[in-house]
Write an enzyme that holds these catalytic residues in place. Structure first.
Site, PDB file in Angstrom:
ATOM      1  N   HIS A  53      41.380  50.627  21.821  1.00  0.00           N
ATOM      2  CA  HIS A  53      41.671  50.978  23.208  1.00  0.00           C
ATOM      3  C   HIS A  53      42.756  50.040  23.743  1.00  0.00           C
ATOM      4  CE1 HIS A  53      37.442  52.946  23.683  1.00  0.00           C
ATOM      5  NE2 HIS A  53      38.234  53.574  22.857  1.00  0.00           N
ATOM      6  N   ASP A  99      42.103  58.324  20.485  1.00  0.00           N
ATOM      7  CA  ASP A  99      43.435  57.840  20.882  1.00  0.00           C
ATOM      8  C   ASP A  99      44.000  58.601  22.078  1.00  0.00           C
ATOM      9  OD1 ASP A  99      43.350  56.186  18.568  1.00  0.00           O
ATOM     10  OD2 ASP A  99      44.018  57.884  17.370  1.00  0.00           O
TER      11      ASP A  99
HETATM   12  P1  IMP Z   1      35.563  56.013  10.493  1.00  0.00           P
HETATM   13  O1  IMP Z   1      35.151  56.082  11.924  1.00  0.00           O
HETATM   14  O2  IMP Z   1      36.281  54.733  10.135  1.00  0.00           O
HETATM   15  O3  IMP Z   1      34.459  56.334   9.550  1.00  0.00           O
HETATM   16  O4  IMP Z   1      36.670  57.167  10.260  1.00  0.00           O
HETATM   17  C1  IMP Z   1      36.327  58.546  10.293  1.00  0.00           C
HETATM   18  C2  IMP Z   1      37.469  59.372  10.875  1.00  0.00           C
HETATM   19  O5  IMP Z   1      37.561  59.126  12.262  1.00  0.00           O
HETATM   20  C3  IMP Z   1      38.843  59.031  10.296  1.00  0.00           C
HETATM   21  O6  IMP Z   1      39.623  60.214  10.271  1.00  0.00           O
HETATM   22  C4  IMP Z   1      39.414  58.067  11.311  1.00  0.00           C
HETATM   23  O7  IMP Z   1      40.815  58.054  11.299  1.00  0.00           O
HETATM   24  C5  IMP Z   1      38.869  58.659  12.592  1.00  0.00           C
HETATM   25  N1  IMP Z   1      38.713  57.693  13.681  1.00  0.00           N
HETATM   26  C6  IMP Z   1      37.722  56.805  13.851  1.00  0.00           C
HETATM   27  N2  IMP Z   1      37.891  56.134  14.997  1.00  0.00           N
HETATM   28  C7  IMP Z   1      39.000  56.613  15.569  1.00  0.00           C
HETATM   29  C8  IMP Z   1      39.669  56.341  16.800  1.00  0.00           C
HETATM   30  O8  IMP Z   1      39.257  55.533  17.628  1.00  0.00           O
HETATM   31  N3  IMP Z   1      40.804  57.052  17.018  1.00  0.00           N
HETATM   32  C9  IMP Z   1      41.258  57.996  16.154  1.00  0.00           C
HETATM   33  N4  IMP Z   1      40.657  58.295  15.017  1.00  0.00           N
HETATM   34  C10 IMP Z   1      39.532  57.613  14.721  1.00  0.00           C
END
Ligand code: IMP
Length: 456
Positions: A54, A26
């Protein structure tokens, strides 16, 4: 030589670029990709999936992209989803439909035949795993643990899809969606191995129905067919022809499965190192690495965050103010983001991992109006000071940030278009970042619009 073959040694030098996140995602990568895309012929995503969000604002219109590279907003560019992405076909279709309904030409979109598919049962597994980890935590003491707790995933099936890829036998790739026999076999194997762990979960029956899931996958394949290509040859041939490719990372370096705050990370390689496995283009083709960082820190989900501003006291109030001013709510899940002061120990670590050649500093406008702005330059851990990002979550959770304080700037900076137009205190903040990280700040973003950017 066939049209697919690519001779060695390769011409093309290191004319490609990468945009990577220096924090926990982010950071504003979408806007930065959108800004530098015009200098490139193609934009390629190499990791993550629909967990990413994004945002790009063009002439006041906001576009939220999850799977499609931000370069899609330039009709003349190829927008390539590389093999390292885990593809949710329904989400992709929704995104394509949404863009088309707003007049965006999506004909440049290409999907790797080798990309892995996020299947309905992966989302069920993601949710079931998170729920059981939460139940386990609550049955102990109810506190969020820095070692074992639910990760706070986006529940988009990302981790299970990558796990399936590594387990191999039942994994479905985009090319399999176009081959009914292989597809049915793979789905049968995958479901047979999952049935036992998922069968008691509410609402998952449909994800364990081989015929139903196969029909869904074949339909997804037919929709994808016109976009599917061998992107490994496509990208390497572009590079050899002297074309410039911009590699767009998703998530952030501190969420990288190897280099992030493990186990509170995502399932992929979000750093520059993911480009090789995620596209098949050798990483030495990448000359310019733009590391995108916010002027403060944010994080979604669980895991250590040394500079977090939280609680009922003054810190919590500052955190709330930054969250509101920065609209710090997830693009993908809508969750409020955790907010903290800038952590330069973390950013310096990310710059090292990525070989960052230039920084893009975003959200500087959000910091206007604070009496004091704090920057963490060291941690205190186990009675000692260190400027190293600690390798395990338990240590990092116990680390106390050591801050350098700056007098804040009260002026609204959103109209500044050159560094010289920024207040001296904001300039001092940027210079401090450059000196501490050892990398120049090439881009400063002072608002969401393309125009609200300083490059000189
Ligand atoms: P997952 O990618 O859904 O398995 O989530 C794993 C961790 O990464 C969690 O804490 C999510 O909130 C974080 N996360 C995954 N993608 C993003 C992103 O694009 N921005 C911020 N946090 C992310």
């Amino acid at each position: 030589m066939s049209e697919n073959s690519a001779p060695n040694p390769a011409p093309g030098g290191s004319s490609c670029s990468a945009v990577v996140g220096m924090q926990w995602g982010d950071e504003g990568k979408g806007k930065i990709v959108d800004l530098i895309a015009p200098q490139h012929d193609a934009v390629a995503r190499y990791n993550g999936g629909a967990n990413a969000g994004h945002s790009v604002v063009v002439k006041g219109e906001r576009f939220s992209l999850h799977l499609i590279p931000s370069g899609i907003l330039y009709p003349s560019k190829l927008a390539i989803i590389g093999n390292g992405v885990v593809l949710d076909p329904d989400k992709l279709q929704q995104e394509i439909d949404g863009l088309r309904s707003r007049g965006v030409d999506t004909s440049g979109l290409i999907v790797s035949s080798r990309a892995h598919v996020v299947m309905p049962y992966h989302k069920a597994e993601d949710a079931a795993r998170e729920d059981s980890l939460k139940k386990e935590r609550l049955s102990r003491d109810g506190e969020q643990s820095s070692v074992v707790s639910e990760i706070g995933t986006t529940r988009r099936g990302i981790g299970p899809a990558y796990a399936e890829k590594v387990q191999r036998s039942g994994a479905v790739r985009v090319c399999d969606l176009l081959d009914p026999e292989t597809l049915r076999e793979k789905i049968s194997i995958a479901i047979a191995t999952k049935r036992a762990s998922l069968v008691d979960q509410p609402g998952v029956a449909a994800t364990l129905d081989v015929a139903g899931v196969t029909d869904w996958a074949l339909h997804a394949g037919e929709n994808l067919r016109p976009m599917v290509q061998d992107t490994t040859y496509l990208l390497n041939n572009l590079v050899r022809a002297g074309k410039k490719v911009l590699f767009e990372s998703a998530n952030g370096t501190l969420l990288d499965v190897d280099h992030g705050t493990y186990p509170f990370v995502t399932g992929s390689s979000c750093s520059v190192g993911g480009i090789g496995p995620g596209t098949g283009v050798p990483v030495q083709r990448v000359g310019r690495v733009t590391g995108v960082m916010k002027a403060y820190s944010t994080r979604v989900g669980a895991g250590p965050m040394p500079t977090e501003l939280t609680g009922d006291g003054e810190d919590g109030k500052i955190g709330d103010r930054i969250r509101t001013r920065g609209r710090e709510f997830g693009t993908t899940t809508g969750r409020p983001r955790r907010v903290g002061w800038l952590d330069l120990v973390a950013v310096k670590y990310s710059a090292m991992i990525n070989g960052t050649t230039g920084l893009a500093l975003t959200m500087l406008d959000v910091l206007a109006g604070f009496d004091t702005v704090r920057v963490c330059t060291k941690y205190e851990f186990a009675g000692k000071q260190t400027d190293r990002f600690l390798p395990d979550s338990a240590s990092l959770s116990a680390a106390r940030p050591i801050y350098t304080d700056f007098p804040g700037f009260s002026e609204d900076v959103s109209a500044a278009r050159s560094r010289g137009e920024l207040p001296p205190r904001a300039r001092a903040y940027i210079e401090f970042i450059e000196q501490t990280v050892g990398v120049p700040v090439d881009i400063v973003s002072v608002g969401p619009d393309r125009a609200q950017t300083i490059t000189s």
